[in-house]
Design a protein around this motif. Structure first.
Motif, mmCIF file in Angstrom:
data_model
loop_
_atom_site.group_PDB
_atom_site.id
_atom_site.type_symbol
_atom_site.label_atom_id
_atom_site.label_comp_id
_atom_site.label_asym_id
_atom_site.label_seq_id
_atom_site.Cartn_x
_atom_site.Cartn_y
_atom_site.Cartn_z
ATOM 1 N N ASP A 30 0.438 18.456 36.211
ATOM 2 C CA ASP A 30 -0.264 18.373 34.928
ATOM 3 C C ASP A 30 -1.388 19.414 34.868
ATOM 4 O O ASP A 30 -2.170 19.534 35.812
ATOM 5 C CB ASP A 30 -0.831 16.954 34.810
ATOM 6 N N PRO A 31 -1.508 20.183 33.754
ATOM 7 C CA PRO A 31 -2.492 21.287 33.730
ATOM 8 C C PRO A 31 -3.942 20.832 33.883
ATOM 9 O O PRO A 31 -4.722 21.508 34.554
ATOM 10 C CB PRO A 31 -2.253 21.964 32.369
ATOM 11 N N VAL A 32 -4.300 19.697 33.299
ATOM 12 C CA VAL A 32 -5.686 19.242 33.442
ATOM 13 C C VAL A 32 -5.967 18.830 34.888
ATOM 14 O O VAL A 32 -7.032 19.143 35.440
ATOM 15 C CB VAL A 32 -6.020 18.087 32.468
ATOM 16 N N ALA A 33 -4.997 18.160 35.506
ATOM 17 C CA ALA A 33 -5.154 17.781 36.918
ATOM 18 C C ALA A 33 -5.323 19.028 37.780
ATOM 19 O O ALA A 33 -6.169 19.071 38.682
ATOM 20 C CB ALA A 33 -3.945 16.975 37.381
ATOM 21 N N GLU B 207 1.376 25.326 25.759
ATOM 22 C CA GLU B 207 1.371 25.949 24.428
ATOM 23 C C GLU B 207 0.111 26.813 24.258
ATOM 24 O O GLU B 207 -0.934 26.529 24.844
ATOM 25 C CB GLU B 207 1.452 24.811 23.396
ATOM 26 N N LEU C 189 -2.343 27.517 21.923
ATOM 27 C CA LEU C 189 -3.649 26.994 21.512
ATOM 28 C C LEU C 189 -4.222 26.072 22.594
ATOM 29 O O LEU C 189 -5.416 26.117 22.897
ATOM 30 C CB LEU C 189 -3.533 26.234 20.178
ATOM 31 N N GLU C 190 -3.338 25.272 23.189
ATOM 32 C CA GLU C 190 -3.768 24.369 24.254
ATOM 33 C C GLU C 190 -4.248 25.155 25.476
ATOM 34 O O GLU C 190 -5.249 24.791 26.109
ATOM 35 C CB GLU C 190 -2.573 23.486 24.638
ATOM 36 N N ALA D 16 -5.558 28.168 25.448
ATOM 37 C CA ALA D 16 -6.866 28.750 25.111
ATOM 38 C C ALA D 16 -7.964 27.696 25.251
ATOM 39 O O ALA D 16 -9.017 27.952 25.835
ATOM 40 C CB ALA D 16 -6.834 29.305 23.684
ATOM 41 N N LEU D 17 -7.703 26.495 24.729
ATOM 42 C CA LEU D 17 -8.699 25.418 24.799
ATOM 43 C C LEU D 17 -8.969 25.023 26.252
ATOM 44 O O LEU D 17 -10.127 24.866 26.658
ATOM 45 C CB LEU D 17 -8.215 24.196 24.014
ATOM 46 N N LEU D 18 -7.917 24.872 27.044
ATOM 47 C CA LEU D 18 -8.096 24.423 28.433
ATOM 48 C C LEU D 18 -8.780 25.479 29.292
ATOM 49 O O LEU D 18 -9.591 25.145 30.156
ATOM 50 C CB LEU D 18 -6.748 24.051 29.048
ATOM 51 N N GLU E 30 -10.965 27.733 28.250
ATOM 52 C CA GLU E 30 -12.390 27.713 27.873
ATOM 53 C C GLU E 30 -13.054 26.428 28.387
ATOM 54 O O GLU E 30 -14.207 26.440 28.818
ATOM 55 C CB GLU E 30 -12.549 27.794 26.348
ATOM 56 N N LEU E 31 -12.318 25.314 28.321
ATOM 57 C CA LEU E 31 -12.884 24.033 28.766
ATOM 58 C C LEU E 31 -13.192 24.049 30.261
ATOM 59 O O LEU E 31 -14.193 23.486 30.708
ATOM 60 C CB LEU E 31 -11.897 22.894 28.451
ATOM 61 N N LEU F 75 -17.270 25.754 21.711
ATOM 62 C CA LEU F 75 -15.960 26.174 22.225
ATOM 63 C C LEU F 75 -14.888 26.040 21.138
ATOM 64 O O LEU F 75 -14.107 26.961 20.905
ATOM 65 C CB LEU F 75 -15.607 25.316 23.441
ATOM 66 N N VAL G 100 -12.614 28.997 19.602
ATOM 67 C CA VAL G 100 -11.151 29.027 19.790
ATOM 68 C C VAL G 100 -10.438 28.867 18.451
ATOM 69 O O VAL G 100 -9.449 29.558 18.172
ATOM 70 C CB VAL G 100 -10.704 27.941 20.797
ATOM 71 N N ARG H 113 -5.318 18.309 20.144
ATOM 72 C CA ARG H 113 -4.750 18.812 21.391
ATOM 73 C C ARG H 113 -5.632 18.469 22.588
ATOM 74 O O ARG H 113 -5.141 18.129 23.658
ATOM 75 C CB ARG H 113 -4.541 20.322 21.317
ATOM 76 N N LEU H 114 -6.954 18.589 22.420
ATOM 77 C CA LEU H 114 -7.854 18.245 23.520
ATOM 78 C C LEU H 114 -7.703 16.768 23.882
ATOM 79 O O LEU H 114 -7.625 16.410 25.050
ATOM 80 C CB LEU H 114 -9.308 18.536 23.129
ATOM 81 N N ASP I 107 -2.591 12.571 35.029
ATOM 82 C CA ASP I 107 -3.161 11.657 36.008
ATOM 83 C C ASP I 107 -4.519 12.199 36.423
ATOM 84 O O ASP I 107 -4.764 13.394 36.349
ATOM 85 C CB ASP I 107 -2.261 11.609 37.249
ATOM 86 N N PRO J 130 -6.736 13.670 39.057
ATOM 87 C CA PRO J 130 -6.281 14.373 40.259
ATOM 88 C C PRO J 130 -6.902 13.821 41.544
ATOM 89 O O PRO J 130 -8.034 13.334 41.546
ATOM 90 C CB PRO J 130 -6.771 15.797 40.011
#
Lengths: 193, 193
Positions: free
Chosen positions: A77-80, A139, A141-142, A144-146, A148-149, B152, B156, B180-181, B189, B191
């Motif tokens: 998972d990208p956020v993980a 994707e 836009l996602e 770009a947001l992630l 920067e986040l 942000l 974006v 999306r955020l 999950d 991490p």
């Protein structure tokens, strides 16, 4: 002066930070830095392009992030992945060095040329993370947001960690940032404009 | 040249943008801007402190955000408030002006002094939002995260809106960013490091 200087790079970096704190960045010259480090100007320019780079050259978070993103399992998972990467970065680069990190931050804030270079470093990190996420199937836009986040959390967590009365592992502050973001973004109603 | 010049400020801003696009920011002088606008240098300096400010003085998103935060009902969810504020900002300041906004963005990206001023504007916005959230009872770390997150999303969403082949209301892109955020932060999950 010895021709072979063990840890010349580290000695130059520490000498530069000391002098920047003592007398300001603008007032400090390369010969002063090399004199403080007990090294020659020639050795300085073998390691760094100029006075500003002695402050930033060792700071390769973008390269670290690039390797991390390249090596991560494709199905993670990208956020993980990003949260895990920030926690690794915090442990490897910040934990146990809080006073030095704080002095460094104060020197940067006092000098426009360093603030600009620091902002550029943040942009560089976004430019590493964003296409790596797209390559993983995130994707546009996602991604770009992630990207920067991630830089946002690094920045906010670092400031919060520096401000706390007692040092704790910075990764805990990173985790807290993600927990709070999750909580606050899902708590509210979707607004009607 | 008339002593009373209707919309002198707007004419100077438009003339400056035209010249910055045609010949670059650095190569453009204040007398060139006033000549193009059909106004005197004296009139220019009644409205703007210098050449850079002709580009930024009308851009009072921070003041707008401050009023919005001060006027909002005390019990409104902070994310709903910030998302609503961004959608209002998008409608009031960007919709229908996409070509002008794009030209302006390109001039800024080409000139370090303008990039720096633009970054400062973003910091100013964070500095308005953050204490206003704390005053509304939002916890410190959460207020810092949300203030940075608002800037942000503005950044974006603006880039995404400028890049789209056909113009649509920018507020739709803002709403999509928040959706999306929310989705990506709650999908994964937590991490294990």
């Amino acid at each position: 002066m010895a021709r072979w200087s063990p840890d010349a790079r580290g000695r130059l970096e520490r000498a530069a930070l000391e002098l920047f704190v003592e007398q300001g960045y603008a007032a400090t010259t390369v010969p002063e830095i090399t004199a403080r480090a007990g090294l020659t100007t020639r050795t300085f320019f073998r390691h760094f392009a100029d006075k500003r780079e002695v402050f930033f050259a060792g700071d390769e978070i973008s390269a670290f992030a690039g390797r991390l993103l390249a090596d991560a399992p494709a199905d993670l998972d990208p956020v993980a992945l990003l949260e895990g990467g920030l926690r690794q970065t915090a442990a490897a680069r910040f934990d146990g060095r809080r006073e030095e990190v704080r002095r460094r931050r104060d020197v940067i804030l006092a000098e426009p040329a360093l603030r600009e270079r620091d902002a550029q470093k943040r942009d560089d990190l976004v430019r590493v993370i964003r296409p790596a996420l797209v390559a993983r199937g995130v994707e546009e836009l996602e991604a770009a947001l992630l990207a920067e986040l991630t830089v946002l959390v690094l920045h906010v967590a670092l400031e919060a960690w520096l401000a706390e009365p007692v040092e704790r592992p910075m990764g805990e502050v990173v985790a807290e940032c993600f927990t709070r973001l999750r909580g606050v973004l899902t708590a509210g109603d979707v607004p009607q404009v």
